[in-house]
Design a protein around this motif. Sequence first.
Motif, PDB file in Angstrom:
ATOM      1  N   ILE A   1       0.853  -1.194   0.000  1.00  0.00           N
ATOM      2  CA  ILE A   1       0.000   0.000   0.000  1.00  0.00           C
ATOM      3  C   ILE A   1       0.888   1.244   0.000  1.00  0.00           C
ATOM      4  CG2 ILE A   1      -1.774   1.271   1.258  1.00  0.00           C
ATOM      5  CD1 ILE A   1      -2.657  -1.431   2.463  1.00  0.00           C
ATOM      6  N   HIS A   2       0.701   2.087  -1.015  1.00  0.00           N
ATOM      7  CA  HIS A   2       1.529   3.289  -1.158  1.00  0.00           C
ATOM      8  C   HIS A   2       0.687   4.467  -1.637  1.00  0.00           C
ATOM      9  CE1 HIS A   2       5.152   0.757  -0.948  1.00  0.00           C
ATOM     10  NE2 HIS A   2       4.582  -0.028  -1.851  1.00  0.00           N
ATOM     11  N   ASP A   3       1.227   5.654  -1.434  1.00  0.00           N
ATOM     12  CA  ASP A   3       0.690   6.858  -2.054  1.00  0.00           C
ATOM     13  C   ASP A   3       1.388   6.996  -3.407  1.00  0.00           C
ATOM     14  OD1 ASP A   3       0.386   9.574  -2.934  1.00  0.00           O
ATOM     15  OD2 ASP A   3      -0.186  10.139  -0.897  1.00  0.00           O
ATOM     16  N   PHE A   4       0.610   6.932  -4.498  1.00  0.00           N
ATOM     17  CA  PHE A   4       1.186   6.922  -5.841  1.00  0.00           C
ATOM     18  C   PHE A   4       1.100   8.283  -6.534  1.00  0.00           C
ATOM     19  CE2 PHE A   4       0.620   2.383  -5.149  1.00  0.00           C
ATOM     20  CZ  PHE A   4       1.789   1.865  -5.693  1.00  0.00           C
ATOM     21  N   THR A   5       1.156   9.346  -5.749  1.00  0.00           N
ATOM     22  CA  THR A   5       1.110  10.692  -6.319  1.00  0.00           C
ATOM     23  C   THR A   5       2.180  10.892  -7.391  1.00  0.00           C
ATOM     24  OG1 THR A   5       0.191  11.652  -4.294  1.00  0.00           O
ATOM     25  CG2 THR A   5       1.331  13.155  -5.796  1.00  0.00           C
TER      26      THR A   5
ATOM     27  N   LYS B   1      -8.489  13.307 -10.558  1.00  0.00           N
ATOM     28  CA  LYS B   1      -9.478  13.913  -9.666  1.00  0.00           C
ATOM     29  C   LYS B   1      -9.679  13.144  -8.358  1.00  0.00           C
ATOM     30  CE  LYS B   1     -10.394  17.009 -12.814  1.00  0.00           C
ATOM     31  NZ  LYS B   1      -9.889  18.398 -12.664  1.00  0.00           N
ATOM     32  N   ASN B   2      -9.014  12.004  -8.192  1.00  0.00           N
ATOM     33  CA  ASN B   2      -9.184  11.223  -6.970  1.00  0.00           C
ATOM     34  C   ASN B   2      -8.594  11.955  -5.766  1.00  0.00           C
ATOM     35  OD1 ASN B   2     -10.255   8.396  -7.804  1.00  0.00           O
ATOM     36  ND2 ASN B   2      -8.645   8.840  -9.301  1.00  0.00           N
ATOM     37  N   GLU B   3      -9.365  12.050  -4.700  1.00  0.00           N
ATOM     38  CA  GLU B   3      -8.869  12.714  -3.496  1.00  0.00           C
ATOM     39  C   GLU B   3      -7.713  11.939  -2.881  1.00  0.00           C
ATOM     40  OE1 GLU B   3     -11.839  13.643  -0.637  1.00  0.00           O
ATOM     41  OE2 GLU B   3     -13.100  14.753  -2.052  1.00  0.00           O
ATOM     42  N   SER B   4      -7.846  10.622  -2.835  1.00  0.00           N
ATOM     43  CA  SER B   4      -6.783   9.787  -2.276  1.00  0.00           C
ATOM     44  C   SER B   4      -5.960   9.177  -3.396  1.00  0.00           C
ATOM     45  CB  SER B   4      -7.375   8.665  -1.415  1.00  0.00           C
ATOM     46  OG  SER B   4      -6.356   7.770  -0.997  1.00  0.00           O
ATOM     47  N   LYS B   5      -4.662   9.259  -3.251  1.00  0.00           N
ATOM     48  CA  LYS B   5      -3.747   8.657  -4.228  1.00  0.00           C
ATOM     49  C   LYS B   5      -3.175   7.344  -3.698  1.00  0.00           C
ATOM     50  CE  LYS B   5      -4.049  12.215  -7.069  1.00  0.00           C
ATOM     51  NZ  LYS B   5      -5.059  13.034  -6.406  1.00  0.00           N
ATOM     52  N   ILE B   6      -3.770   6.830  -2.633  1.00  0.00           N
ATOM     53  CA  ILE B   6      -3.295   5.586  -2.027  1.00  0.00           C
ATOM     54  C   ILE B   6      -3.946   4.392  -2.722  1.00  0.00           C
ATOM     55  CG2 ILE B   6      -3.241   4.190   0.075  1.00  0.00           C
ATOM     56  CD1 ILE B   6      -3.148   6.809   1.662  1.00  0.00           C
ATOM     57  N   ARG B   7      -3.122   3.459  -3.163  1.00  0.00           N
ATOM     58  CA  ARG B   7      -3.586   2.245  -3.822  1.00  0.00           C
ATOM     59  C   ARG B   7      -2.769   1.062  -3.317  1.00  0.00           C
ATOM     60  NH1 ARG B   7      -6.811   5.506  -4.758  1.00  0.00           N
ATOM     61  NH2 ARG B   7      -7.869   6.029  -6.729  1.00  0.00           N
ATOM     62  N   GLU B   8      -3.331  -0.139  -3.465  1.00  0.00           N
ATOM     63  CA  GLU B   8      -2.614  -1.353  -3.069  1.00  0.00           C
ATOM     64  C   GLU B   8      -2.242  -2.156  -4.304  1.00  0.00           C
ATOM     65  OE1 GLU B   8      -2.921  -5.216  -0.068  1.00  0.00           O
ATOM     66  OE2 GLU B   8      -4.686  -3.939  -0.372  1.00  0.00           O
ATOM     67  N   ILE B   9      -0.965  -2.490  -4.410  1.00  0.00           N
ATOM     68  CA  ILE B   9      -0.475  -3.306  -5.517  1.00  0.00           C
ATOM     69  C   ILE B   9      -0.166  -4.703  -4.987  1.00  0.00           C
ATOM     70  CG2 ILE B   9       1.321  -3.581  -7.267  1.00  0.00           C
ATOM     71  CD1 ILE B   9      -0.641  -1.228  -7.713  1.00  0.00           C
ATOM     72  N   PHE B  10      -0.784  -5.705  -5.612  1.00  0.00           N
ATOM     73  CA  PHE B  10      -0.617  -7.093  -5.168  1.00  0.00           C
ATOM     74  C   PHE B  10       0.576  -7.769  -5.843  1.00  0.00           C
ATOM     75  CE2 PHE B  10      -5.291  -6.222  -5.123  1.00  0.00           C
ATOM     76  CZ  PHE B  10      -5.419  -6.101  -3.749  1.00  0.00           C
ATOM     77  N   SER B  11       0.814  -7.430  -7.091  1.00  0.00           N
ATOM     78  CA  SER B  11       1.957  -8.015  -7.800  1.00  0.00           C
ATOM     79  C   SER B  11       2.367  -7.088  -8.935  1.00  0.00           C
ATOM     80  CB  SER B  11       1.612  -9.405  -8.353  1.00  0.00           C
ATOM     81  OG  SER B  11       0.589  -9.317  -9.331  1.00  0.00           O
ATOM     82  N   ALA B  12       3.655  -7.143  -9.281  1.00  0.00           N
ATOM     83  CA  ALA B  12       4.188  -6.343 -10.389  1.00  0.00           C
ATOM     84  C   ALA B  12       5.487  -6.985 -10.844  1.00  0.00           C
ATOM     85  CB  ALA B  12       4.431  -4.899  -9.954  1.00  0.00           C
ATOM     86  N   SER B  13       5.593  -7.271 -12.136  1.00  0.00           N
ATOM     87  CA  SER B  13       6.813  -7.918 -12.628  1.00  0.00           C
ATOM     88  C   SER B  13       6.946  -7.767 -14.137  1.00  0.00           C
ATOM     89  CB  SER B  13       6.813  -9.407 -12.267  1.00  0.00           C
ATOM     90  OG  SER B  13       5.750 -10.083 -12.921  1.00  0.00           O
ATOM     91  N   PHE B  14       8.180  -7.943 -14.602  1.00  0.00           N
ATOM     92  CA  PHE B  14       8.501  -7.964 -16.027  1.00  0.00           C
ATOM     93  C   PHE B  14       8.854  -9.390 -16.419  1.00  0.00           C
ATOM     94  CE2 PHE B  14       9.204  -3.619 -14.797  1.00  0.00           C
ATOM     95  CZ  PHE B  14       8.908  -2.862 -15.920  1.00  0.00           C
TER      96      PHE B  14
ATOM     97  N   ASN C   1      -5.700  -3.086  -6.526  1.00  0.00           N
ATOM     98  CA  ASN C   1      -7.123  -2.921  -6.229  1.00  0.00           C
ATOM     99  C   ASN C   1      -7.761  -1.865  -7.127  1.00  0.00           C
ATOM    100  OD1 ASN C   1      -5.799  -0.744  -4.990  1.00  0.00           O
ATOM    101  ND2 ASN C   1      -7.187  -0.713  -3.229  1.00  0.00           N
ATOM    102  N   ALA C   2      -6.982  -0.861  -7.518  1.00  0.00           N
ATOM    103  CA  ALA C   2      -7.457   0.193  -8.418  1.00  0.00           C
ATOM    104  C   ALA C   2      -6.245   0.999  -8.869  1.00  0.00           C
ATOM    105  CB  ALA C   2      -8.473   1.091  -7.716  1.00  0.00           C
ATOM    106  N   PHE C   3      -6.444   1.817  -9.912  1.00  0.00           N
ATOM    107  CA  PHE C   3      -5.334   2.587 -10.459  1.00  0.00           C
ATOM    108  C   PHE C   3      -5.756   4.028 -10.711  1.00  0.00           C
ATOM    109  CE2 PHE C   3      -4.408  -1.789 -11.356  1.00  0.00           C
ATOM    110  CZ  PHE C   3      -3.039  -1.888 -11.144  1.00  0.00           C
ATOM    111  N   LEU C   4      -4.785   4.920 -10.606  1.00  0.00           N
ATOM    112  CA  LEU C   4      -5.008   6.338 -10.861  1.00  0.00           C
ATOM    113  C   LEU C   4      -4.853   6.629 -12.353  1.00  0.00           C
ATOM    114  CD1 LEU C   4      -2.816   7.513  -7.871  1.00  0.00           C
ATOM    115  CD2 LEU C   4      -5.319   7.607  -7.947  1.00  0.00           C
ATOM    116  N   TRP C   5      -5.232   7.848 -12.740  1.00  0.00           N
ATOM    117  CA  TRP C   5      -5.162   8.251 -14.139  1.00  0.00           C
ATOM    118  C   TRP C   5      -3.709   8.235 -14.630  1.00  0.00           C
ATOM    119  CZ3 TRP C   5      -5.992  13.805 -16.386  1.00  0.00           C
ATOM    120  CH2 TRP C   5      -6.156  13.713 -17.776  1.00  0.00           C
ATOM    121  N   LYS C   6      -3.452   7.472 -15.666  1.00  0.00           N
ATOM    122  CA  LYS C   6      -2.139   7.335 -16.311  1.00  0.00           C
ATOM    123  C   LYS C   6      -1.083   6.713 -15.394  1.00  0.00           C
ATOM    124  CE  LYS C   6      -2.919  11.145 -19.559  1.00  0.00           C
ATOM    125  NZ  LYS C   6      -2.375  12.386 -20.153  1.00  0.00           N
TER     126      LYS C   6
END
Length: 246
Positions: free
Chosen positions: A152-156, A164-177, A191-196
């Motif tokens: 869980i991080h702030d992805f500002t 337009k999201n008030e909170s920039k906090i999202r949870e990433i479960f996995s990420a890999s190349f 769980n969700a993603f911000l614009w771009k």
Amino acid sequence: MSSRRLKIVLSYDGTNFFGWQIQNEGRTVQGVLEEALSKMHKKAIRVTAAGRTDSGVHARAQVCHFDTELEIPENRFKNAINTFLPGDISIISSVYVDEKFHARFSAKRRVYKYYFTDITGYTVFNRFFCTQIRDIPDINIMNACAEKLKGIHDFTTFTSAGDKNESKIREIFSASFYKEGDLTVFQIEGNAFLWKMVRSIVGSILKYASLESGAAGFDEALISKDRQMAGTTAPSKGLFFHKIYY
């Protein structure tokens, strides 16, 4: 006549669309889909999607819902809609669901994939669906950067100033190349993603994986919540909205 809620899964080639959401000008996926459904129903139909995609972004399994009064078996509804759609949108499945189902708010996890390659893997057949990178960094360094995203991080740092999201906090479960033939693929699930956000992450990992600071520099950028520390946002054509879990 009572209505029922229909859940549809659709794929689309985003090349010739100005994104998902209806706009005052420009062809959009939502606009084309709603026009097709309105012709079927002979009245205006509005759809709700699991997520919005930007101009040029593709989808393998976007999920939408809408309410219908038509008496069509659920397994035949997809074919009925497809007869009204152009070749760059296709309904994959259709099923009736409980009226409480919501394509966006019922979603638990979303998966995106980003495809890129160097000149050896870039062809006339994939040019609209992957990004050509001149010098691809070491995949181990890129994965070390991706590890920093988990949790869980702030992805500002990795969102557009116009988000337009008030909170920039999202949870990433996995990420890999990983490699897929001549292509390099970045897969991220959250769980969700911000614009771009995904395209900014890709561009930033490409930046920091090419620098001496590597994963440590990328982590510093994430923690900083400073958009000036992000890399160049990756082009839209390499991004796919891949899957949604409910």
